[in-house]
Design a protein around this motif. Structure first.
Motif: not given
Length: 142
Positions: A66-68, A82-86, A125-129
């Motif tokens: 949940n923190q990316g 993921m960076g804070k900028d997403g 895109k939040a799952s791009a990692c």
């Protein structure tokens, strides 16, 4: 004279197509459905709406907390985040690994050197990692 110009044109087209193929060698895509496809269009994994990443055999290989953070499913170690900028993904050492650029319904993904390595549907895109799981250096350790 015409035949020489045709030969040069043909050689030019051939070199452009070869360079395009070389650039897309490791190109990956995350579809809106969550399927992760390689450069040949073959499904190599999935990412679920719950942020669970599985390989093509359906084995859980990682998840996004949940923190990316991208977490290895076997070791429970942080692989990156993921960076804070997403728009940027950093590996576990804090080094930029790839960045995203919005392009309509998709986001293009570029490695740190600026080479396009894939794209992801904008809804994921939040799952791009998840793409980091399918890079050669991570597969060697699995």
């Amino acid at each position: 004279m015409k035949s020489f110009s045709h030969i040069f044109l043909l050689l030019g087209l051939l070199s452009v197509s070869l360079s395009t193929m070389a650039q897309s060698r490791n190109y990956k895509h995350i579809a809106q459905s969550g399927e992760i496809k390689d450069e040949k269009g073959l499904t190599i994994g999935t990412v679920s709406k719950d942020q669970i990443i599985k390989d093509f055999n359906g084995q859980k290989i990682a998840f996004i907390d949940n923190q990316g953070n991208l977490i290895d499913a076997k070791t429970n170690k942080k692989m990156g985040r993921m960076g804070k900028d997403g728009k940027n993904y950093y590996n576990a050492e804090g080094e930029l690994e790839f960045k995203m650029k919005d392009n309509g319904n998709t986001c293009e993904i570029f490695n740190a050197a600026g080479k396009k390595i894939g794209d992801v549907h904008s809804s994921l895109k939040a799952s791009a990692c998840a793409l980091a799981c399918f890079q050669e250096k991570h597969r060697k350790h699995s």
